[in-house]
Design a protein around this motif. Structure first.
Motif, PDB file in Angstrom:
ATOM      1  N   THR A  66       0.848  -1.190   0.000  1.00  0.00           N
ATOM      2  CA  THR A  66       0.000   0.000   0.000  1.00  0.00           C
ATOM      3  C   THR A  66       0.881   1.236   0.000  1.00  0.00           C
ATOM      4  O   THR A  66       1.806   1.348   0.807  1.00  0.00           O
ATOM      5  N   LEU A  67       0.594   2.160  -0.900  1.00  0.00           N
ATOM      6  CA  LEU A  67       1.286   3.445  -0.947  1.00  0.00           C
ATOM      7  C   LEU A  67       0.335   4.508  -0.447  1.00  0.00           C
ATOM      8  O   LEU A  67      -0.757   4.678  -0.984  1.00  0.00           O
ATOM      9  N   ARG A  68       0.744   5.243   0.598  1.00  0.00           N
ATOM     10  CA  ARG A  68      -0.099   6.280   1.197  1.00  0.00           C
ATOM     11  C   ARG A  68       0.329   7.645   0.667  1.00  0.00           C
ATOM     12  O   ARG A  68       1.448   8.081   0.901  1.00  0.00           O
ATOM     13  N   MET A  87       1.881   1.228 -14.012  1.00  0.00           N
ATOM     14  CA  MET A  87       3.176   0.564 -13.899  1.00  0.00           C
ATOM     15  C   MET A  87       3.175  -0.529 -12.843  1.00  0.00           C
ATOM     16  O   MET A  87       3.887  -1.524 -12.973  1.00  0.00           O
ATOM     17  N   HIS A  88       2.385  -0.331 -11.767  1.00  0.00           N
ATOM     18  CA  HIS A  88       2.372  -1.272 -10.644  1.00  0.00           C
ATOM     19  C   HIS A  88       0.925  -1.577 -10.251  1.00  0.00           C
ATOM     20  O   HIS A  88       0.437  -1.097  -9.221  1.00  0.00           O
ATOM     21  N   PRO A  89       0.213  -2.357 -11.052  1.00  0.00           N
ATOM     22  CA  PRO A  89      -1.214  -2.606 -10.801  1.00  0.00           C
ATOM     23  C   PRO A  89      -1.494  -3.370  -9.513  1.00  0.00           C
ATOM     24  O   PRO A  89      -2.617  -3.347  -9.021  1.00  0.00           O
ATOM     25  N   GLY A  90      -0.483  -4.024  -8.953  1.00  0.00           N
ATOM     26  CA  GLY A  90      -0.708  -4.774  -7.725  1.00  0.00           C
ATOM     27  C   GLY A  90      -0.630  -3.939  -6.465  1.00  0.00           C
ATOM     28  O   GLY A  90      -0.900  -4.434  -5.367  1.00  0.00           O
ATOM     29  N   LEU A 108       6.296  13.479   7.854  1.00  0.00           N
ATOM     30  CA  LEU A 108       7.276  13.418   8.953  1.00  0.00           C
ATOM     31  C   LEU A 108       6.892  12.393  10.006  1.00  0.00           C
ATOM     32  O   LEU A 108       7.758  11.784  10.640  1.00  0.00           O
ATOM     33  N   ASP A 109       5.584  12.192  10.209  1.00  0.00           N
ATOM     34  CA  ASP A 109       5.103  11.248  11.226  1.00  0.00           C
ATOM     35  C   ASP A 109       4.906   9.841  10.682  1.00  0.00           C
ATOM     36  O   ASP A 109       4.320   8.996  11.360  1.00  0.00           O
ATOM     37  N   TYR A 110       5.342   9.604   9.435  1.00  0.00           N
ATOM     38  CA  TYR A 110       5.226   8.278   8.812  1.00  0.00           C
ATOM     39  C   TYR A 110       3.775   7.870   8.563  1.00  0.00           C
ATOM     40  O   TYR A 110       3.486   6.704   8.332  1.00  0.00           O
ATOM     41  N   ARG A 111       2.856   8.831   8.600  1.00  0.00           N
ATOM     42  CA  ARG A 111       1.461   8.523   8.278  1.00  0.00           C
ATOM     43  C   ARG A 111       1.211   8.638   6.783  1.00  0.00           C
ATOM     44  O   ARG A 111       0.197   8.163   6.286  1.00  0.00           O
ATOM     45  N   GLY A 112       2.125   9.271   6.069  1.00  0.00           N
ATOM     46  CA  GLY A 112       2.056   9.375   4.616  1.00  0.00           C
ATOM     47  C   GLY A 112       3.405   9.005   4.030  1.00  0.00           C
ATOM     48  O   GLY A 112       4.451   9.363   4.581  1.00  0.00           O
ATOM     49  N   ASP A 113       3.391   8.268   2.926  1.00  0.00           N
ATOM     50  CA  ASP A 113       4.643   7.867   2.287  1.00  0.00           C
ATOM     51  C   ASP A 113       5.188   8.974   1.394  1.00  0.00           C
ATOM     52  O   ASP A 113       6.386   9.244   1.392  1.00  0.00           O
ATOM     53  N   VAL A 114       4.307   9.596   0.610  1.00  0.00           N
ATOM     54  CA  VAL A 114       4.702  10.698  -0.263  1.00  0.00           C
ATOM     55  C   VAL A 114       3.652  11.801  -0.170  1.00  0.00           C
ATOM     56  O   VAL A 114       2.492  11.541   0.180  1.00  0.00           O
ATOM     57  N   VAL A 238       6.788  17.266  -5.155  1.00  0.00           N
ATOM     58  CA  VAL A 238       6.536  15.937  -4.589  1.00  0.00           C
ATOM     59  C   VAL A 238       7.565  15.711  -3.488  1.00  0.00           C
ATOM     60  O   VAL A 238       8.767  15.944  -3.698  1.00  0.00           O
ATOM     61  N   VAL A 239       7.105  15.291  -2.312  1.00  0.00           N
ATOM     62  CA  VAL A 239       8.002  15.166  -1.159  1.00  0.00           C
ATOM     63  C   VAL A 239       7.923  13.772  -0.536  1.00  0.00           C
ATOM     64  O   VAL A 239       6.917  13.074  -0.669  1.00  0.00           O
ATOM     65  N   CYS A 240       9.006  13.402   0.131  1.00  0.00           N
ATOM     66  CA  CYS A 240       9.049  12.194   0.950  1.00  0.00           C
ATOM     67  C   CYS A 240      10.154  12.390   1.982  1.00  0.00           C
ATOM     68  O   CYS A 240      10.943  13.342   1.889  1.00  0.00           O
ATOM     69  N   LEU A 241      10.211  11.523   2.952  1.00  0.00           N
ATOM     70  CA  LEU A 241      11.316  11.569   3.913  1.00  0.00           C
ATOM     71  C   LEU A 241      12.619  11.178   3.212  1.00  0.00           C
ATOM     72  O   LEU A 241      12.649  10.218   2.442  1.00  0.00           O
ATOM     73  N   LYS A 242      13.696  11.909   3.483  1.00  0.00           N
ATOM     74  CA  LYS A 242      14.981  11.584   2.876  1.00  0.00           C
ATOM     75  C   LYS A 242      15.400  10.155   3.207  1.00  0.00           C
ATOM     76  O   LYS A 242      15.910   9.432   2.346  1.00  0.00           O
ATOM     77  N   GLU A 243      15.156   9.741   4.449  1.00  0.00           N
ATOM     78  CA  GLU A 243      15.591   8.401   4.864  1.00  0.00           C
ATOM     79  C   GLU A 243      14.776   7.291   4.213  1.00  0.00           C
ATOM     80  O   GLU A 243      15.138   6.121   4.282  1.00  0.00           O
ATOM     81  N   ARG A 244      13.655   7.678   3.557  1.00  0.00           N
ATOM     82  CA  ARG A 244      12.801   6.661   2.933  1.00  0.00           C
ATOM     83  C   ARG A 244      12.862   6.698   1.410  1.00  0.00           C
ATOM     84  O   ARG A 244      12.086   6.012   0.737  1.00  0.00           O
ATOM     85  N   ARG A 245      13.785   7.481   0.854  1.00  0.00           N
ATOM     86  CA  ARG A 245      13.865   7.598  -0.605  1.00  0.00           C
ATOM     87  C   ARG A 245      14.139   6.264  -1.275  1.00  0.00           C
ATOM     88  O   ARG A 245      13.745   6.056  -2.426  1.00  0.00           O
ATOM     89  N   GLN A 246      14.814   5.369  -0.591  1.00  0.00           N
ATOM     90  CA  GLN A 246      15.141   4.069  -1.177  1.00  0.00           C
ATOM     91  C   GLN A 246      14.119   2.989  -0.833  1.00  0.00           C
ATOM     92  O   GLN A 246      14.266   1.852  -1.285  1.00  0.00           O
ATOM     93  N   SER A 247      13.105   3.328  -0.040  1.00  0.00           N
ATOM     94  CA  SER A 247      12.038   2.358   0.222  1.00  0.00           C
ATOM     95  C   SER A 247      11.387   1.992  -1.099  1.00  0.00           C
ATOM     96  O   SER A 247      11.197   2.844  -1.983  1.00  0.00           O
ATOM     97  N   LEU A 248      10.999   0.736  -1.235  1.00  0.00           N
ATOM     98  CA  LEU A 248      10.592   0.201  -2.528  1.00  0.00           C
ATOM     99  C   LEU A 248       9.507   1.031  -3.208  1.00  0.00           C
ATOM    100  O   LEU A 248       9.704   1.566  -4.301  1.00  0.00           O
ATOM    101  N   LEU A 249       8.334   1.181  -2.576  1.00  0.00           N
ATOM    102  CA  LEU A 249       7.224   1.866  -3.222  1.00  0.00           C
ATOM    103  C   LEU A 249       7.487   3.364  -3.344  1.00  0.00           C
ATOM    104  O   LEU A 249       7.115   3.986  -4.343  1.00  0.00           O
ATOM    105  N   VAL A 250       8.109   3.952  -2.315  1.00  0.00           N
ATOM    106  CA  VAL A 250       8.412   5.385  -2.352  1.00  0.00           C
ATOM    107  C   VAL A 250       9.356   5.696  -3.510  1.00  0.00           C
ATOM    108  O   VAL A 250       9.135   6.638  -4.284  1.00  0.00           O
TER     109      VAL A 250
END
Length: 263
Positions: A66-68, A87-90, A108-114, A238-250
């Motif tokens: 799930t991508l939030r 690109m990612h129908p699953g 910042l609170d990890y409640r949203g991925d992007v 478009v924003v995300c946490l720097k530490e999560r840039r390499q997370s798969l879905l992000v």
């Protein structure tokens, strides 16, 4: 789990390690500074677990999970969602709308991925990628005196009544900055915390309104004013946490957004 069970677990954790996680004020509880630090760590644990589950569920190139997504409005984010789903129908997409401040807090609170918002974020913890320049349009009721004009300048807006979003809105801030640079003063007779409500208020003849060109929808009750001003625009990021840039879905979403990027 029931509330008493959770309270017992928290009390046992505090006793075991000799720490205070919450301030208790009657029926209200607030995290201590130590509690907030522990919360950040546990968020990373859950994120790592979710990433591990996504990797384990990966079959070929068919990703799962799930991508939030948090966004200030639907108009810029929906093309991204459409392309990402192609690109990612699953992948299941969960989306929430809010203002810019809420979006940054959720990321910042990890409640949203992007997050998708209309200004740059100056926070060292946030990776912020420009997406597209977005012109703004000023519109009015079809019977408004300015509606019949063939050409208008910013100066022609002097002393006009506007229906505006709440203070803190990026669109409102851009308008006020442009007006200020041109020594133009307008009235805010109606202030509303919803883009849709602003549109309806203008359609009812309560004043001029301003929205992004992508958000404006033709309506027999309203017309766009022929104002040509290169200063009236916002910039989608478009924003995300720097530490999560390499997370798969992000990382896949950010790469896709970069492909769609419009200067």
């Amino acid at each position: 789990m029931t509330q008493p069970t959770i309270s017992a677990h928290v009390a046992k954790l505090e006793k075991r390690f000799g720490v205070e996680l919450f301030f208790r004020r009657g029926r209200r509880v607030e995290l201590t500074d130590f509690g907030r630090s522990l919360l950040e760590t546990t968020h990373r644990l859950y994120d790592a677990e979710a990433e591990a589950m996504s990797l384990l569920a990966q079959g070929g190139s068919a990703y799962r999970g799930t991508l939030r997504i948090c966004a200030v409005g639907p108009y810029n984010v929906m093309p991204m969602v459409r392309e990402f789903r192609r690109m990612h129908p699953g992948v299941h997409v969960s989306m929430q709308m809010g203002d810019s401040r809420e979006i940054v807090e959720q990321v910042l609170d990890y409640r949203g991925d992007v997050g998708v918002l209309v200004h740059a974020v100056e926070d060292p913890r946030i990776h912020c990628m420009p997406y597209r320049k977005q012109p703004l349009v000023i519109f009015c009721h079809r019977d408004h005196p300015l509606a019949a004009r063939q050409t208008l300048s910013i100066v022609d807006l002097n002393a006009q009544a506007f229906v505006l979003r709440e203070k803190g809105s990026t669109t409102r801030r851009v308008l006020e900055q442009v007006l200020g640079r041109n020594s133009v003063s307008v009235r805010c007779d109606v202030e509303i915390g919803s883009r849709e409500a602003v549109y309806e208020a203008v359609a009812q003849g309560l004043g001029l309104g301003i929205v992004s060109a992508t958000a404006y929808r033709p309506d027999e009750r309203t017309v766009c004013l022929p104002i040509h001003c290169d200063e009236l625009y916002t910039h989608v990021h478009v924003v995300c946490l720097k530490e999560r840039r390499q997370s798969l879905l992000v990382s896949h979403f950010m790469q896709m957004a970069e492909l769609l990027h419009q200067p």
